[in-house]
Design an enzyme around this catalytic site. Structure first.
Site, PDB file in Angstrom:
ATOM      1  N   GLY A   1      34.657  24.604 -30.695  1.00 39.47           N
ATOM      2  CA  GLY A   1      34.699  23.269 -30.094  1.00 39.47           C
ATOM      3  C   GLY A   1      36.007  22.533 -30.330  1.00 39.47           C
ATOM      4  N   ASP A   2      36.195  21.481 -29.566  1.00 41.11           N
ATOM      5  CA  ASP A   2      37.296  20.519 -29.743  1.00 41.11           C
ATOM      6  C   ASP A   2      36.871  19.306 -28.914  1.00 41.11           C
ATOM      7  OD1 ASP A   2      40.209  20.343 -30.897  1.00 41.11           O
ATOM      8  OD2 ASP A   2      40.372  19.477 -28.897  1.00 41.11           O
TER       9      ASP A   2
ATOM     10  N   SER B   1      34.445  27.422 -39.507  1.00 42.93           N
ATOM     11  CA  SER B   1      34.272  28.394 -38.420  1.00 42.93           C
ATOM     12  C   SER B   1      34.506  29.805 -38.934  1.00 42.93           C
ATOM     13  CB  SER B   1      35.275  28.108 -37.289  1.00 42.93           C
ATOM     14  OG  SER B   1      34.807  27.098 -36.433  1.00 42.93           O
TER      15      SER B   1
ATOM     16  N   THR C   1      34.621  19.234 -40.247  1.00 41.78           N
ATOM     17  CA  THR C   1      35.959  18.669 -40.105  1.00 41.78           C
ATOM     18  C   THR C   1      36.018  17.303 -40.785  1.00 41.78           C
ATOM     19  OG1 THR C   1      36.086  19.808 -37.984  1.00 41.78           O
ATOM     20  CG2 THR C   1      37.836  18.229 -38.484  1.00 41.78           C
TER      21      THR C   1
ATOM     22  N   GLN D   1      47.707  25.316 -34.730  1.00 45.74           N
ATOM     23  CA  GLN D   1      46.585  26.092 -35.259  1.00 45.74           C
ATOM     24  C   GLN D   1      47.069  27.280 -36.098  1.00 45.74           C
ATOM     25  OE1 GLN D   1      43.419  24.810 -33.685  1.00 45.74           O
ATOM     26  NE2 GLN D   1      42.523  25.640 -35.546  1.00 45.74           N
TER      27      GLN D   1
ATOM     28  N   LYS E   1      47.707  25.789 -39.568  1.00 48.38           N
ATOM     29  CA  LYS E   1      46.452  25.275 -40.117  1.00 48.38           C
ATOM     30  C   LYS E   1      45.577  26.430 -40.589  1.00 48.38           C
ATOM     31  CE  LYS E   1      44.253  22.506 -37.338  1.00 48.38           C
ATOM     32  NZ  LYS E   1      43.283  21.821 -36.436  1.00 48.38           N
TER      33      LYS E   1
ATOM     34  N   LYS F   1      44.287  28.477 -28.809  1.00 52.16           N
ATOM     35  CA  LYS F   1      43.620  27.257 -28.317  1.00 52.16           C
ATOM     36  C   LYS F   1      43.371  27.415 -26.829  1.00 52.16           C
ATOM     37  CE  LYS F   1      42.322  23.165 -29.791  1.00 52.16           C
ATOM     38  NZ  LYS F   1      41.913  22.758 -31.161  1.00 52.16           N
TER      39      LYS F   1
HETATM   40  P1  NDP Z   1      35.006  14.533 -29.560  1.00 51.72           P
HETATM   41  O1  NDP Z   1      35.084  14.866 -28.137  1.00 51.72           O
HETATM   42  O2  NDP Z   1      33.731  14.737 -30.300  1.00 51.72           O
HETATM   43  O3  NDP Z   1      35.463  13.027 -29.810  1.00 51.72           O
HETATM   44  C1  NDP Z   1      36.722  12.582 -29.413  1.00 51.72           C
HETATM   45  C2  NDP Z   1      36.825  11.095 -29.688  1.00 51.72           C
HETATM   46  O4  NDP Z   1      38.169  10.681 -29.457  1.00 51.72           O
HETATM   47  C3  NDP Z   1      35.952  10.263 -28.779  1.00 51.72           C
HETATM   48  O5  NDP Z   1      35.596   9.086 -29.446  1.00 51.72           O
HETATM   49  C4  NDP Z   1      36.895   9.980 -27.614  1.00 51.72           C
HETATM   50  O6  NDP Z   1      36.553   8.818 -26.877  1.00 51.72           O
HETATM   51  C5  NDP Z   1      38.193   9.771 -28.332  1.00 51.72           C
HETATM   52  N1  NDP Z   1      39.301  10.149 -27.459  1.00 51.72           N
HETATM   53  C6  NDP Z   1      39.507  11.355 -26.882  1.00 51.72           C
HETATM   54  N2  NDP Z   1      40.591  11.330 -26.108  1.00 51.72           N
HETATM   55  C7  NDP Z   1      41.069  10.092 -26.184  1.00 51.72           C
HETATM   56  C8  NDP Z   1      42.168   9.455 -25.608  1.00 51.72           C
HETATM   57  N3  NDP Z   1      43.007  10.107 -24.787  1.00 51.72           N
HETATM   58  N4  NDP Z   1      42.365   8.142 -25.927  1.00 51.72           N
HETATM   59  C9  NDP Z   1      41.514   7.486 -26.773  1.00 51.72           C
HETATM   60  N5  NDP Z   1      40.449   8.057 -27.331  1.00 51.72           N
HETATM   61  C10 NDP Z   1      40.239   9.334 -27.056  1.00 51.72           C
HETATM   62  O7  NDP Z   1      36.187  15.383 -30.255  1.00 51.72           O
HETATM   63  P2  NDP Z   1      36.389  15.732 -31.796  1.00 51.72           P
HETATM   64  O8  NDP Z   1      35.888  14.661 -32.664  1.00 51.72           O
HETATM   65  O9  NDP Z   1      35.932  17.116 -31.988  1.00 51.72           O
HETATM   66  O10 NDP Z   1      37.991  15.774 -31.875  1.00 51.72           O
HETATM   67  C11 NDP Z   1      38.765  14.657 -32.274  1.00 51.72           C
HETATM   68  C12 NDP Z   1      40.131  15.138 -32.735  1.00 51.72           C
HETATM   69  O11 NDP Z   1      39.964  16.017 -33.857  1.00 51.72           O
HETATM   70  C13 NDP Z   1      40.929  15.930 -31.714  1.00 51.72           C
HETATM   71  O12 NDP Z   1      42.312  15.687 -31.938  1.00 51.72           O
HETATM   72  C14 NDP Z   1      40.622  17.381 -32.086  1.00 51.72           C
HETATM   73  O13 NDP Z   1      41.628  18.240 -31.652  1.00 51.72           O
HETATM   74  C15 NDP Z   1      40.601  17.255 -33.604  1.00 51.72           C
HETATM   75  N6  NDP Z   1      39.900  18.293 -34.336  1.00 51.72           N
HETATM   76  C16 NDP Z   1      38.599  18.617 -34.056  1.00 51.72           C
HETATM   77  C17 NDP Z   1      37.952  19.568 -34.811  1.00 51.72           C
HETATM   78  C18 NDP Z   1      36.531  19.897 -34.596  1.00 51.72           C
HETATM   79  O14 NDP Z   1      35.994  20.718 -35.364  1.00 51.72           O
HETATM   80  N7  NDP Z   1      35.829  19.315 -33.638  1.00 51.72           N
HETATM   81  C19 NDP Z   1      38.647  20.298 -35.878  1.00 51.72           C
HETATM   82  C20 NDP Z   1      39.978  19.830 -36.139  1.00 51.72           C
HETATM   83  C21 NDP Z   1      40.560  18.881 -35.371  1.00 51.72           C
HETATM   84  P3  NDP Z   1      35.775   8.995 -25.475  1.00 51.72           P
HETATM   85  O15 NDP Z   1      34.400   9.483 -25.845  1.00 51.72           O
HETATM   86  O16 NDP Z   1      35.801   7.653 -24.860  1.00 51.72           O
HETATM   87  O17 NDP Z   1      36.568  10.015 -24.703  1.00 51.72           O
HETATM   88  O1  2IT Z   2      41.547  21.872 -34.020  1.00 50.93           O
HETATM   89  C1  2IT Z   2      40.722  22.599 -34.604  1.00 50.93           C
HETATM   90  O2  2IT Z   2      40.984  23.118 -35.696  1.00 50.93           O
HETATM   91  C2  2IT Z   2      39.418  22.815 -33.972  1.00 50.93           C
HETATM   92  N1  2IT Z   2      39.176  22.240 -32.911  1.00 50.93           N
HETATM   93  C3  2IT Z   2      38.425  23.745 -34.590  1.00 50.93           C
HETATM   94  C4  2IT Z   2      38.746  25.167 -34.247  1.00 50.93           C
HETATM   95  C5  2IT Z   2      37.719  26.185 -34.693  1.00 50.93           C
HETATM   96  O3  2IT Z   2      37.946  27.348 -34.351  1.00 50.93           O
HETATM   97  O4  2IT Z   2      36.734  25.844 -35.348  1.00 50.93           O
END
Ligand code: NDP
Ligand code: 2IT
Length: 444
Positions: free
Chosen positions: A165-166, A376, A209, A111, A114, A126
């Site tokens: 969120g994450d 954000s 994102t 982070q 990024k 984080k």
């Molecule tokens: P969500 O919780 O909305 O979705 C996560 C997705 O990934 C779900 O489909 C989940 O499946 C799947 N998943 C999670 N863990 C696993 C695992 N161990 N094995 C297989 N599938 C898995 O999260 P986000 O979409 O927010 O985040 C997804 C990725 O993007 C993460 O790496 C996060 O750190 C990154 N990210 C998120 C940001 C954001 O703004 N939200 C910003 C930048 C990066 P299931 O529902 O079955 O668990």
């Molecule tokens: O991995 C990421 O950059 C996030 N989950 C979003 C972090 C944020 O502060 O919006």
């Protein structure tokens, strides 16, 4: 021994039980070699890399809450405040049973770079917990979130540390956390981002994102003489990032044929129906089997497998280390032109190297998923000025930020003779600003 190797050896020794953190540090320090070598003596004397790889602080706490049966449950909460050289700590909260200190440290470390790449004044942090929101009632989720913030509120604040969120943390969880923070402190301030639109959230943060990922992907394609039209995309995951990546890809004229979750994956040769996917995942919080049941053209497969499908563009949007060496080989053999990471560190080091060595364009998450945290930061700006901008205004800023990131990482790679290596470019460009700020602020 070079300074980079010295620090790498020390970090490995000190953090031996944290493989994801070591993976993230190795990737960054390896690609910083030419920058460090040019200033080796100065950086060693300043212990710059030692300071960069040691978090400012790690907070670990008990999170007790009561489930619907009246049973007390106990989870562990974490917040790693990694580096605030260029702004208040900023980064998401992950709620997933796999969460441990090593995972949070890897995410916090990524982070830093990024957030620097966004061009906005935010430092790296984080947090999260091993709490699993799956299968919990709204009341249970609220009980957890309130307990989590009852401890965490001491360490966060609009000018101190601003979580978001994450995985597992979306609008519902942020809402419960915000309410509890407000109740304890009496402050109505932008302490969390990803808030609901009626209480300080920013338009386009939900989409940011995924949309940002597609803006940078389109710029990458454009700069290599290609466009998005009719490109076949494989997306993994089916959460926040995956859903809005799929939506924007389709708006750009591409066809997204896969999504996945932790139990299985969908192949839908007619193109993913994003509205149906949103209904299944955002409203019903159900499994992908429900998507397949509602759509004739979709095949459901157990386990993992999206990278077997022939595609032009691969967008891993689920979690860390979900794209392995054998997947990289399959993608390259299938003629995949670009892999852009929506998730954090979804591609293993070996898979990344294979893609780069075999002519597949590759952008790492700290650049390509930066649109979420960038928006954000735009939410923080709106909160500070007590105004809210239109969707179009935020979206236009997001697009410009992503295009700028592409050109900055491309330029940084070229400056150090590594044209086309966007991993090195991202790490170098992200590092330069943070390093300058740290050196200017003295030993701290
Ligand atoms: P969500 O919780 O909305 O979705 C996560 C997705 O990934 C779900 O489909 C989940 O499946 C799947 N998943 C999670 N863990 C696993 C695992 N161990 N094995 C297989 N599938 C898995 O999260 P986000 O979409 O927010 O985040 C997804 C990725 O993007 C993460 O790496 C996060 O750190 C990154 N990210 C998120 C940001 C954001 O703004 N939200 C910003 C930048 C990066 P299931 O529902 O079955 O668990
Ligand atoms: O991995 C990421 O950059 C996030 N989950 C979003 C972090 C944020 O502060 O919006």
């Amino acid at each position: 021994m070079s300074y980079v190797d010295e620090v790498l050896a020390r970090v490995k020794e000190k953090n031996a039980s944290e493989p994801e953190f070591l993976q993230a540090v190795e990737e960054v320090l390896d690609s910083l070699r030419p920058v460090i070598e040019a200033n080796e003596e100065k950086y060693r004397k300043e212990a710059l890399l030692e300071r960069l790889t040691e978090p400012d602080r790690q907070i670990k706490f008990r999170v007790p809450w009561v489930d619907d049966k009246g049973q007390v449950q106990v989870n562990t909460g974490y917040r790693v405040q990694f580096n605030n050289a260029i702004g208040p700590y900023k980064g998401g909260l992950r709620l997933h049973p796999s969460v441990n200190i090593g995972i949070i440290k890897f995410l916090g470390f990524e982070q830093i770079f990024k957030n620097s790449l966004t061009g906005l004044p935010i430092g790296g942090g984080k947090g999260g917990s091993d709490f699993d929101p799956k299968g919990k009632s709204d009341r249970e989720v609220m009980a957890f979130c309130q307990s989590f913030i009852t401890e965490l509120y001491k360490y966060i604040g609009a000018d101190v540390d601003v979580p978001a969120g994450d995985i597992g943390t979306g609008a519902r969880e942020i809402g419960y956390m915000y309410g509890q923070y407000k109740r304890i402190t009496g402050l109505y301030e932008g302490v969390l981002t990803g808030k609901g639109l009626t209480f300080g959230g920013s338009l386009a943060r939900t989409e940011a994102t995924g949309y940002g990922l597609l803006y940078i992907t389109r710029e990458l394609m454009k700069c290599h003489g290609m466009d998005m039209k009719d490109k076949i995309c494989c997306v993994s995951g089916s959460g926040n990032v995956a859903i809005y990546a799929a939506q924007k890809a389709q708006q750009m004229g591409a066809k997204v044929v896969t999504v996945s979750d932790s139990t299985g994956w969908i192949y839908d040769p007619e193109g993913i129906d994003v509205e149906l996917l949103k209904e299944v995942k955002e409203v019903k919080r159900a499994r992908l089997t429900e998507y397949a049941a509602a759509r004739k053209s979709a095949e459901y497969h157990e386990g993992r497998g999206v990278w077997q499908i022939k595609c032009d563009i691969a967008l891993p949007c689920a979690t860390q280390n979900e794209l392995h060496l054998e997947d990289a080989k399959q993608l390259a053999a299938n003629g995949c032109k670009a892999v852009c990471e929506g998730a954090n560190m979804p591609t293993t080091l070996e898979a990344t190297k294979y893609l780069q060595d075999n002519g597949v364009l590759f952008i790492c998450g700290k650049a390509s998923n930066a649109g979420g945290v960038a928006t954000s930061a735009l939410e923080m700006t709106q909160n500070s000025e007590r105004l809210s901008w239109t969707f179009e205004e935020v979206d236009a800023k997001l697009e410009q930020i992503m295009v700028n990131i592409y050109h900055n990482i491309d330029d940084a790679a070229k400056r150090y003779g590594m044209e086309g290596n966007y991993v090195a470019g991202a790490n170098i460009a992200g590092f330069e600003k943070v390093a300058n700020a740290m050196l200017a602020q003295g030993v701290c």
